[in-house]
Design a protein around this motif. Structure first.
Motif, PDB file in Angstrom:
ATOM      1  N   ALA A   1      30.609  30.395  54.236  1.00 41.63           N
ATOM      2  CA  ALA A   1      30.704  31.730  54.850  1.00 41.63           C
ATOM      3  C   ALA A   1      32.018  31.934  55.591  1.00 41.63           C
ATOM      4  CB  ALA A   1      29.532  31.971  55.795  1.00 41.63           C
ATOM      5  N   GLY A   2      33.088  31.292  55.129  1.00 39.83           N
ATOM      6  CA  GLY A   2      34.391  31.541  55.719  1.00 39.83           C
ATOM      7  C   GLY A   2      34.635  30.832  57.011  1.00 39.83           C
ATOM      8  N   ARG A   3      33.860  29.818  57.346  1.00 40.43           N
ATOM      9  CA  ARG A   3      34.079  29.089  58.583  1.00 40.43           C
ATOM     10  C   ARG A   3      35.312  28.219  58.456  1.00 40.43           C
ATOM     11  NH1 ARG A   3      28.557  26.069  59.215  1.00 40.43           N
ATOM     12  NH2 ARG A   3      28.884  25.882  56.974  1.00 40.43           N
ATOM     13  N   GLU A   4      36.091  28.118  59.524  1.00 40.24           N
ATOM     14  CA  GLU A   4      37.285  27.303  59.507  1.00 40.24           C
ATOM     15  C   GLU A   4      36.982  25.925  60.066  1.00 40.24           C
ATOM     16  OE1 GLU A   4      40.414  29.248  61.493  1.00 40.24           O
ATOM     17  OE2 GLU A   4      40.615  30.830  60.004  1.00 40.24           O
ATOM     18  N   VAL A   5      37.374  24.892  59.317  1.00 35.96           N
ATOM     19  CA  VAL A   5      37.122  23.523  59.732  1.00 35.96           C
ATOM     20  C   VAL A   5      38.443  22.812  59.906  1.00 35.96           C
ATOM     21  CG1 VAL A   5      35.993  21.362  59.140  1.00 35.96           C
ATOM     22  CG2 VAL A   5      34.974  23.523  58.416  1.00 35.96           C
ATOM     23  N   SER A   6      38.653  22.212  61.064  1.00 35.28           N
ATOM     24  CA  SER A   6      39.891  21.501  61.326  1.00 35.28           C
ATOM     25  C   SER A   6      39.998  20.270  60.455  1.00 35.28           C
ATOM     26  CB  SER A   6      39.932  21.081  62.802  1.00 35.28           C
ATOM     27  OG  SER A   6      40.989  20.180  63.020  1.00 35.28           O
ATOM     28  N   PRO A   7      41.104  20.070  59.701  1.00 30.51           N
ATOM     29  CA  PRO A   7      41.221  18.912  58.836  1.00 30.51           C
ATOM     30  C   PRO A   7      41.253  17.621  59.619  1.00 30.51           C
ATOM     31  CG  PRO A   7      43.304  20.114  58.952  1.00 30.51           C
ATOM     32  CD  PRO A   7      42.262  20.964  59.615  1.00 30.51           C
ATOM     33  N   ALA A   8      41.793  17.653  60.837  1.00 26.55           N
ATOM     34  CA  ALA A   8      41.876  16.436  61.622  1.00 26.55           C
ATOM     35  C   ALA A   8      40.502  15.940  62.034  1.00 26.55           C
ATOM     36  CB  ALA A   8      42.728  16.684  62.872  1.00 26.55           C
ATOM     37  N   ALA A   9      39.573  16.876  62.178  1.00 25.66           N
ATOM     38  CA  ALA A   9      38.250  16.503  62.639  1.00 25.66           C
ATOM     39  C   ALA A   9      37.321  16.132  61.503  1.00 25.66           C
ATOM     40  CB  ALA A   9      37.627  17.663  63.433  1.00 25.66           C
ATOM     41  N   SER A  10      37.783  16.247  60.240  1.00 26.64           N
ATOM     42  CA  SER A  10      36.903  16.017  59.113  1.00 26.64           C
ATOM     43  C   SER A  10      37.023  14.615  58.555  1.00 26.64           C
ATOM     44  CB  SER A  10      37.218  17.042  58.002  1.00 26.64           C
ATOM     45  OG  SER A  10      38.551  16.885  57.559  1.00 26.64           O
ATOM     46  N   THR A  11      37.855  13.794  59.155  1.00 30.17           N
ATOM     47  CA  THR A  11      38.000  12.433  58.677  1.00 30.17           C
ATOM     48  C   THR A  11      36.790  11.613  59.045  1.00 30.17           C
ATOM     49  OG1 THR A  11      39.135  11.846  60.705  1.00 30.17           O
ATOM     50  CG2 THR A  11      40.512  12.514  58.841  1.00 30.17           C
TER      51      THR A  11
ATOM     52  N   PRO B   1      34.118  31.020  64.736  1.00 29.78           N
ATOM     53  CA  PRO B   1      33.558  32.218  64.101  1.00 29.78           C
ATOM     54  C   PRO B   1      34.587  32.907  63.211  1.00 29.78           C
ATOM     55  CG  PRO B   1      33.129  32.179  66.457  1.00 29.78           C
ATOM     56  CD  PRO B   1      34.128  31.113  66.193  1.00 29.78           C
ATOM     57  N   SER B   2      34.141  33.411  62.073  1.00 30.55           N
ATOM     58  CA  SER B   2      35.053  34.081  61.157  1.00 30.55           C
ATOM     59  C   SER B   2      34.570  35.485  60.840  1.00 30.55           C
ATOM     60  CB  SER B   2      35.191  33.296  59.846  1.00 30.55           C
ATOM     61  OG  SER B   2      34.006  33.407  59.079  1.00 30.55           O
ATOM     62  N   GLU B   3      35.498  36.352  60.494  1.00 33.43           N
ATOM     63  CA  GLU B   3      35.167  37.723  60.099  1.00 33.43           C
ATOM     64  C   GLU B   3      34.302  37.717  58.847  1.00 33.43           C
ATOM     65  OE1 GLU B   3      35.908  42.064  60.528  1.00 33.43           O
ATOM     66  OE2 GLU B   3      36.169  40.328  61.831  1.00 33.43           O
ATOM     67  N   ARG B   4      34.618  36.804  57.936  1.00 33.31           N
ATOM     68  CA  ARG B   4      33.848  36.711  56.697  1.00 33.31           C
ATOM     69  C   ARG B   4      32.400  36.351  56.982  1.00 33.31           C
ATOM     70  NH1 ARG B   4      34.910  32.235  51.953  1.00 33.31           N
ATOM     71  NH2 ARG B   4      33.136  32.785  50.630  1.00 33.31           N
ATOM     72  N   GLY B   5      32.190  35.382  57.884  1.00 38.07           N
ATOM     73  CA  GLY B   5      30.837  35.004  58.241  1.00 38.07           C
ATOM     74  C   GLY B   5      30.075  36.154  58.866  1.00 38.07           C
ATOM     75  N   ALA B   6      30.724  36.894  59.783  1.00 44.47           N
ATOM     76  CA  ALA B   6      30.075  38.030  60.430  1.00 44.47           C
ATOM     77  C   ALA B   6      29.744  39.120  59.415  1.00 44.47           C
ATOM     78  CB  ALA B   6      30.964  38.591  61.537  1.00 44.47           C
TER      79      ALA B   6
ATOM     80  N   ARG C   1      25.680  30.118  63.328  1.00 41.74           N
ATOM     81  CA  ARG C   1      27.113  29.794  63.321  1.00 41.74           C
ATOM     82  C   ARG C   1      27.754  30.250  62.010  1.00 41.74           C
ATOM     83  NH1 ARG C   1      24.756  24.929  65.162  1.00 41.74           N
ATOM     84  NH2 ARG C   1      24.891  24.716  67.441  1.00 41.74           N
ATOM     85  N   GLY C   2      27.027  30.080  60.917  1.00 41.14           N
ATOM     86  CA  GLY C   2      27.568  30.456  59.609  1.00 41.14           C
ATOM     87  C   GLY C   2      27.814  31.940  59.457  1.00 41.14           C
ATOM     88  N   ILE C   3      27.040  32.765  60.190  1.00 41.96           N
ATOM     89  CA  ILE C   3      27.260  34.212  60.103  1.00 41.96           C
ATOM     90  C   ILE C   3      28.080  34.712  61.294  1.00 41.96           C
ATOM     91  CG2 ILE C   3      25.196  34.636  58.725  1.00 41.96           C
ATOM     92  CD1 ILE C   3      23.804  35.632  61.279  1.00 41.96           C
TER      93      ILE C   3
END
Length: 240
Positions: A10-20, A30-35, A107-109
């Motif tokens: 749903a357009g959520r932004e995920v930090s690449p540094a935190a995905s390791t 929050p993202s406009e797309r999710g809303a 959170r997804g919306i």
């Protein structure tokens, strides 16, 4: 090479540094797309279950940051406004609602979790970021469900309005508590009419740019006057 944030559901932004592997859980912003996804879901549910009558939605500015200040007397008020508002809306919602599978869904919306018992810096930062990006922030200025009459306002609405400079659009939801449903008593009767009345946008500040405690207190008084007047007008218009 610069690394860009990955896009999640749903357009959520995920930090690449935190995905390791082994790192803390990535922070979802929050993202406009999710809303927008949330708004589409809300449209289907609200018009499918009830009969919303929407007045004055054209008063919501088509672009730029906006704060929707909504009275709150029933749990359906937020989803109702989310579904009938002309723009995708990010609501500040109490953290107690983010339990079980409902947490990731909200959170997804694009909805914001807020701890009402403290100055929630994460929620404040996310809310200001939404306004800085020209989005729509939804707030229940009374802080919790009650009579929905704007009789007691918390300072949060004034802070966001003065800090961001975003106009406030008062929103009155009427009819959600008039009767209890026969099948689900916690909800309004199915196919009953719920009125949502949008008011004229107004600025909370006095034009001085001050952000002192006194300036926020004065802004809260001005806001309460505007919201109360809108609610009275909405009741005259709808006969409720």
């Amino acid at each position: 090479m610069r690394r860009h944030a990955r896009r999640g559901e749903a357009g959520r932004e995920v930090s690449p540094a935190a995905s390791t592997s082994g790192a803390p859980a990535p922070r979802v912003t929050p993202s406009e797309r999710g809303a927008d996804v949330g708004r589409r879901i809300g449209v289907g549910l609200m018009y499918g279950l009830w009969k919303p009558r929407v007045l004055g939605s054209w008063r919501v500015p088509a672009t730029g940051p906006v704060i929707l200040a909504v009275n709150h007397s029933h749990n359906v008020d937020g989803p109702m406004v989310m579904g009938v508002a002309p723009r995708p809306t990010h609501f500040l919602i109490k953290k107690e609602a983010f339990v079980g599978p409902l947490g990731p869904f909200l959170r997804g919306i694009g909805q914001l979790q807020v701890d009402r018992t403290t100055a929630d810096r994460t929620a404040i930062t996310d809310a200001l970021a939404i306004l800085d990006q020209g989005g729509v922030l939804g707030i229940f200025p009374e802080g919790t469900r009650g009579d929905g009459d704007f009789a007691s306002l918390r300072a949060g609405l004034a802070y966001f309005a003065v800090r961001s400079g975003a106009p406030i659009v008062p929103v009155a939801v009427l009819g959600s508590t008039e009767r209890r449903g026969r099948l689900i008593k916690q909800l309004p009767p199915l196919r009953s009419r719920v009125d949502v009345v949008f008011g004229d946008p107004f600025d909370a500040g006095d034009g001085s740019g001050r952000r002192t405690r006194r300036a926020l207190d004065e802004a809260t008084v001005r806001i309460q006057g505007q919201l109360t007047a809108h609610l009275e007008n909405a009741r005259r218009l709808t006969g409720r």
